[in-house]
Design a protein around this motif. Structure first.
Motif: not given
Length: 311
Positions: A24-27, A69-71, A95-97, A77-79
């Motif tokens: 995954p990207a940061a977003h 997402a890192a940003d 991986a999803t924005p 997490e867990g949702e």
């Protein structure tokens, strides 16, 4: 991880195989997928000889956030979430924005959630294009399909008089339960004008549905399940009293690259979980039975949605 990929040597042109996990990207959040739903368009796409083996498909998926997402955008997490995207849904991880993620209640059925993205969003956004619907006659062709069922329910919720088109008489009681006021086998059987049409069939259905539009009416072309040409007669576009200023509009869910679907996905997920919308699941099984689901869709034997559960 495992994923369903295009494999023209396999039944249904798909096979379950090991592929690299997405990075995954940061977003982007990393979602552990629990269930996916199949759409006719993507399943049909997999059968095309020009589609390369190994291609990962999948528009609709639901599961749990394994890594936020890192940003800092999007759910934690867990949702529990429902996701939409161009590809990559038929896999153990996606991986999803944040703009393509909707948060769902903890007790939501992931299979029901997976029916929402393309079908539910398409119906919702098409109906919004029609403006206020209270007291207006709205036709939905292909009403027993995935998009059609959502369109019938949402149009009825908005106060429309819903004219449902389904060639299968066995679907009539179910469509009435969803909110349809009239059920006809074809648009040509409708005698009173309608203000708007969502057409999921194309071909002659589109031609005849357009002919039912009153002045100022709009037909939104959503799908072409008939795979037939729509040939308008010479006088179809003639602007006469009661028939002027009518239009045909095309539709593409991802047409606006800036679209944020998160709020709509979250709302639809809540409506499904609270029982105010019927997801219309008519076939469900483990994803090891993907070939059976694909053939049911391609053979036009499915009314509603097909859902695959990941073990």
């Amino acid at each position: 991880m495992r994923a369903l990929v295009v494999d023209h040597a396999s039944p249904g042109h798909l096979s379950l195989t090991d592929v690299p996990a997405p990075r995954p990207a940061a977003h982007e959040a990393l979602v552990r997928v629990e269930a996916v739903s199949l759409n006719f368009g993507e399943v049909h796409m997999a059968t095309h000889p020009d589609m390369p083996d190994g291609t990962q498909l999948g528009w609709d998926a639901a599961g749990v956030v394994a890594q936020a997402a890192a940003d800092g955008t999007g759910p934690a997490e867990g949702e529990r979430v429902v996701t939409v995207g161009h590809t990559g849904g038929w896999a153990e991880l996606r991986a999803t924005p944040a703009t393509l993620l909707g948060v769902a209640p903890k007790d939501a059925d992931p299979g029901a959630l997976s029916t929402i993205p393309v079908a539910g969003l398409s119906a919702l956004h098409a109906l919004r294009r029609m403006g206020p619907l209270l007291g207006r006659r709205v036709m939905v062709t292909g009403a027993s399909g995935g998009v059609g069922r959502y369109a019938v329910q949402l149009a009825a919720r908005a106060g429309a008089h819903v004219v449902a088109i389904s060639r299968d008489p066995a679907q009539a009681d179910g469509l009435r339960a969803l909110g349809a006021h009239e059920i006809h086998p074809a648009p040509a059987a409708v005698r009173q004008p309608v203000s708007a049409v969502i057409d999921n069939v194309g071909g002659q259905h589109l031609v005849d549905a357009f002919a039912t539009l009153s002045a100022g009416g709009t037909l939104i072309s959503m799908g072409r399940s008939s795979e037939a040409d729509a040939v308008l007669p010479p006088d179809a576009l003639l602007g006469t009293e009661g028939r002027h200023d009518r239009s045909i509009r095309t539709f593409y869910l991802f047409g606006d690259p800036a679209t944020d679907f998160s709020a709509d996905l979250t709302w639809l997920a809540t409506e499904i979980t609270e029982g105010r919308l019927d997801p219309g699941i008519s076939w469900r099984g483990p994803w090891t039975r993907h070939s059976e689901a694909v053939h049911t869709l391609l053979d036009r034997r499915l009314h509603g949605k097909a859902v695959l559960d990941l073990e």
